[in-house]
Design an enzyme around this catalytic site. Structure first.
Site, mmCIF file in Angstrom:
data_model
loop_
_atom_site.group_PDB
_atom_site.id
_atom_site.type_symbol
_atom_site.label_atom_id
_atom_site.label_comp_id
_atom_site.label_asym_id
_atom_site.label_seq_id
_atom_site.Cartn_x
_atom_site.Cartn_y
_atom_site.Cartn_z
ATOM 1 N N GLY A 45 -8.420 19.245 0.839
ATOM 2 C CA GLY A 45 -7.351 19.010 1.796
ATOM 3 C C GLY A 45 -6.317 20.114 1.705
ATOM 4 N N GLU A 104 -8.135 11.013 3.481
ATOM 5 C CA GLU A 104 -8.941 12.139 3.007
ATOM 6 C C GLU A 104 -10.361 11.683 2.688
ATOM 7 O OE1 GLU A 104 -7.182 15.603 0.805
ATOM 8 O OE2 GLU A 104 -6.020 13.951 -0.066
ATOM 9 N N HIS A 107 3.432 6.660 8.370
ATOM 10 C CA HIS A 107 3.107 5.425 7.647
ATOM 11 C C HIS A 107 4.105 4.404 8.163
ATOM 12 C CE1 HIS A 107 2.006 3.303 3.610
ATOM 13 N NE2 HIS A 107 1.733 2.564 4.673
ATOM 14 N N ARG A 120 -8.915 20.189 6.377
ATOM 15 C CA ARG A 120 -9.656 20.433 5.152
ATOM 16 C C ARG A 120 -10.307 21.808 5.267
ATOM 17 N NH1 ARG A 120 -9.515 16.282 2.176
ATOM 18 N NH2 ARG A 120 -11.150 16.959 0.747
ATOM 19 N N PHE A 155 0.851 -1.193 0.000
ATOM 20 C CA PHE A 155 0.000 0.000 0.000
ATOM 21 C C PHE A 155 0.888 1.245 0.000
ATOM 22 C CE2 PHE A 155 -3.675 2.197 2.499
ATOM 23 C CZ PHE A 155 -4.282 2.620 1.337
ATOM 24 N N ALA A 156 0.724 2.089 -1.009
ATOM 25 C CA ALA A 156 1.554 3.285 -1.167
ATOM 26 C C ALA A 156 1.103 4.398 -0.222
ATOM 27 C CB ALA A 156 1.484 3.781 -2.607
ATOM 28 N N THR A 157 2.069 5.130 0.302
ATOM 29 C CA THR A 157 1.759 6.248 1.200
ATOM 30 C C THR A 157 0.834 7.256 0.521
ATOM 31 O OG1 THR A 157 3.888 5.956 2.305
ATOM 32 C CG2 THR A 157 2.773 8.069 2.629
ATOM 33 N N GLY A 158 1.065 7.531 -0.751
ATOM 34 C CA GLY A 158 0.200 8.476 -1.476
ATOM 35 C C GLY A 158 -1.250 8.029 -1.501
ATOM 36 N N PHE A 159 -1.471 6.734 -1.698
ATOM 37 C CA PHE A 159 -2.833 6.216 -1.683
ATOM 38 C C PHE A 159 -3.396 6.149 -0.263
ATOM 39 C CE2 PHE A 159 -1.523 4.208 -5.843
ATOM 40 C CZ PHE A 159 -2.333 5.001 -6.630
ATOM 41 N N VAL A 202 -2.779 8.356 2.073
ATOM 42 C CA VAL A 202 -3.234 9.732 2.319
ATOM 43 C C VAL A 202 -4.597 9.951 1.672
ATOM 44 C CG1 VAL A 202 -2.775 12.166 1.773
ATOM 45 C CG2 VAL A 202 -0.948 10.719 2.691
ATOM 46 N N LEU A 237 -6.870 7.710 1.073
ATOM 47 C CA LEU A 237 -7.868 6.973 1.850
ATOM 48 C C LEU A 237 -8.276 7.754 3.101
ATOM 49 C CD1 LEU A 237 -9.543 4.392 2.373
ATOM 50 C CD2 LEU A 237 -7.529 3.484 3.564
#
Length: 184
Positions: A103, A83, A110, A154, A73-77, A79, A81
């Site tokens: 955001g 959001e 992570h 946000r 699982f990528a850190t970008g994804f 984040v 999730l």
């Protein structure tokens, strides 16, 4: 008596839009009232099974460096999730889709790898409502490890106004690019 001279930007303050808001700021108008139910204490849990399309190699498939990395699982994804969980938590308390949130700040760890096929549970809580700014506590667990925790902010926007500003920014950047000037 002479009238005061107006600034070059059509009578508005430098760096501001015609409505008086600063460039780069997506503000809810003063007269706009948020729903009274948008209050601290709103909690939400969002579950998501990690597919291979949300792993590190899929984050930027055009980057050889990412393609060579482990399929977790990528850190970008992650984040994204977190959001998504925040958005789901507050949408019932907004005039969706006219009011939305974007955001503006993320500070999360992570701390554990999650392979595809595992379910991640994102748990969020609205801690503060400061005008249009919303502050969340966020956590994610994959059933074995706490994989993330931290804070996310946000801001409430009016979609139509936000999109108009984005279009204006894009037009300005394209104009600078056409004459070979750097965007400021």
């Amino acid at each position: 008596m002479t009238a005061p001279s107006l600034p070059d930007n059509e009578g508005r303050r430098p760096g501001h839009h015609p409505d008086g808001t600063a460039h780069g700021k997506c503000q809810v108008p003063q007269e706009h009232q948020l729903k009274p139910s948008l209050q601290p204490g709103i909690k939400y849990q969002h579950r998501f099974v990690v597919p291979t399309t949300k792993t590190v190699p899929a984050l930027y498939p055009e980057a050889a460096e990412f393609l060579a990395m482990p399929e977790v699982f990528a850190t970008g994804f992650l984040v994204g999730l977190l959001e998504w969980a925040c958005i789901k938590a507050i949408n019932p308390h907004l005039d969706w889709p006219l009011e939305q949130t974007v955001g503006t700040y993320i500070n999360v760890s992570h701390s554990a790898a999650t392979p595809p096929g595992m379910e991640v549970t994102a748990t969020v809580e609205l801690l503060a409502v400061e005008g249009k700014k919303l502050v969340f506590s966020v956590r994610a667990h994959d059933g074995v490890d706490l994989i993330s925790e931290g804070q996310h902010e946000r801001h409430v926007i009016l979609r139509e106004r936000f999109e108009a500003r984005v279009l204006s920014k894009k037009s300005g950047a394209q104009a600078f690019a056409q004459v070979g000037l750097p965007c400021r």
